[in-house]
Design a protein around this motif. Structure first.
Motif, PDB file in Angstrom:
ATOM      1  N   SER A  82       0.821  -1.210   0.000  1.00  0.00           N
ATOM      2  CA  SER A  82       0.000   0.000   0.000  1.00  0.00           C
ATOM      3  C   SER A  82       0.851   1.255   0.000  1.00  0.00           C
ATOM      4  O   SER A  82       0.546   2.225  -0.696  1.00  0.00           O
ATOM      5  CB  SER A  82      -0.928   0.008   1.215  1.00  0.00           C
ATOM      6  OG  SER A  82      -1.819  -1.070   1.157  1.00  0.00           O
ATOM      7  N   ALA A  83       1.928   1.264   0.782  1.00  0.00           N
ATOM      8  CA  ALA A  83       2.816   2.420   0.831  1.00  0.00           C
ATOM      9  C   ALA A  83       3.500   2.645  -0.512  1.00  0.00           C
ATOM     10  O   ALA A  83       3.611   3.772  -0.993  1.00  0.00           O
ATOM     11  CB  ALA A  83       3.866   2.241   1.930  1.00  0.00           C
ATOM     12  N   ARG A  84       3.942   1.583  -1.139  1.00  0.00           N
ATOM     13  CA  ARG A  84       4.614   1.704  -2.432  1.00  0.00           C
ATOM     14  C   ARG A  84       3.668   2.221  -3.510  1.00  0.00           C
ATOM     15  O   ARG A  84       4.033   3.082  -4.300  1.00  0.00           O
ATOM     16  CB  ARG A  84       5.222   0.374  -2.839  1.00  0.00           C
ATOM     17  CG  ARG A  84       6.405   0.002  -1.962  1.00  0.00           C
ATOM     18  CD  ARG A  84       6.894  -1.401  -2.260  1.00  0.00           C
ATOM     19  NE  ARG A  84       7.910  -1.782  -1.317  1.00  0.00           N
ATOM     20  CZ  ARG A  84       9.214  -1.800  -1.602  1.00  0.00           C
ATOM     21  NH1 ARG A  84       9.630  -1.480  -2.809  1.00  0.00           N
ATOM     22  NH2 ARG A  84      10.083  -2.154  -0.685  1.00  0.00           N
ATOM     23  N   VAL A  85       2.458   1.709  -3.545  1.00  0.00           N
ATOM     24  CA  VAL A  85       1.472   2.188  -4.523  1.00  0.00           C
ATOM     25  C   VAL A  85       1.133   3.645  -4.237  1.00  0.00           C
ATOM     26  O   VAL A  85       0.992   4.454  -5.156  1.00  0.00           O
ATOM     27  CB  VAL A  85       0.207   1.306  -4.517  1.00  0.00           C
ATOM     28  CG1 VAL A  85      -0.911   1.932  -5.341  1.00  0.00           C
ATOM     29  CG2 VAL A  85       0.536  -0.091  -5.032  1.00  0.00           C
ATOM     30  N   GLY A  86       1.016   3.998  -2.965  1.00  0.00           N
ATOM     31  CA  GLY A  86       0.701   5.374  -2.588  1.00  0.00           C
ATOM     32  C   GLY A  86       1.693   6.382  -3.115  1.00  0.00           C
ATOM     33  O   GLY A  86       1.327   7.513  -3.445  1.00  0.00           O
ATOM     34  N   HIS A  87       2.951   5.984  -3.234  1.00  0.00           N
ATOM     35  CA  HIS A  87       3.971   6.893  -3.761  1.00  0.00           C
ATOM     36  C   HIS A  87       3.754   7.204  -5.237  1.00  0.00           C
ATOM     37  O   HIS A  87       4.310   8.168  -5.756  1.00  0.00           O
ATOM     38  CB  HIS A  87       5.373   6.314  -3.553  1.00  0.00           C
ATOM     39  CG  HIS A  87       5.782   6.233  -2.115  1.00  0.00           C
ATOM     40  ND1 HIS A  87       5.830   7.324  -1.273  1.00  0.00           N
ATOM     41  CD2 HIS A  87       6.145   5.168  -1.362  1.00  0.00           C
ATOM     42  CE1 HIS A  87       6.211   6.945  -0.067  1.00  0.00           C
ATOM     43  NE2 HIS A  87       6.402   5.641  -0.091  1.00  0.00           N
TER      44      HIS A  87
END
Length: 144
Positions: free
Chosen positions: A124-129
């Motif tokens: 989720s954090a990676r996609v959020g970037h």
């Protein structure tokens, strides 16, 4: 497989789409609308599939998985959608992958109280970037 993917929040463009995911403020599987961003939305895997044990509020990813995961897995595996292999894999993938996405997207902490460490490399954090910042003047990522 030949679908055109459009990233937009423009209601006029969304209205012309066959399937809308994670935008539009509407959950209506009959119309192929899969957003969870309305206050009234409280669906979980258990509420949509009472034979499943998970009560984590679904994100749009979870909604797509809930509605289409078995069908996709069956196609990939060449197995019947209601067969034991697809059912077992569907459950394991939800429990060990998709549920985390649902929880993170809905702001559900992985533990009660103060976390012992920072989770900074989740999917989720990676996609959020990849998403525009909240204050970017142009929120539409579609190059037009």
């Amino acid at each position: 497989q030949d679908a055109e993917i459009v990233r937009t929040r423009d209601p006029q463009r969304l209205a012309s789409c066959d399937v809308v995911v994670d935008v539009g403020g509407e959950y209506d599987p009959g119309r192929q609308r899969y957003d969870h961003h309305q206050r009234s939305f409280t669906e979980s895997m258990r509420s949509l599939k009472p034979d499943k044990p998970w009560s984590t509020k679904l994100s749009s990813a979870g909604l797509i998985y809930c509605h289409f995961g078995s069908q996709i897995l069956a196609g990939l595996l060449g197995q019947p959608e209601d067969g034991p292999v697809v059912t077992a894999l569907y459950d394991k993938l939800y429990e060990n992958f998709v549920e985390e996405i649902d929880a993170m997207d809905n702001g559900i902490a992985p533990a009660a109280g103060e976390p012992r460490y920072a989770l900074s490399t989740t999917l989720s954090a990676r996609v959020g970037h990849l998403n525009p910042r909240w204050n970017d003047p142009d929120q539409d990522t579609e190059v037009g």
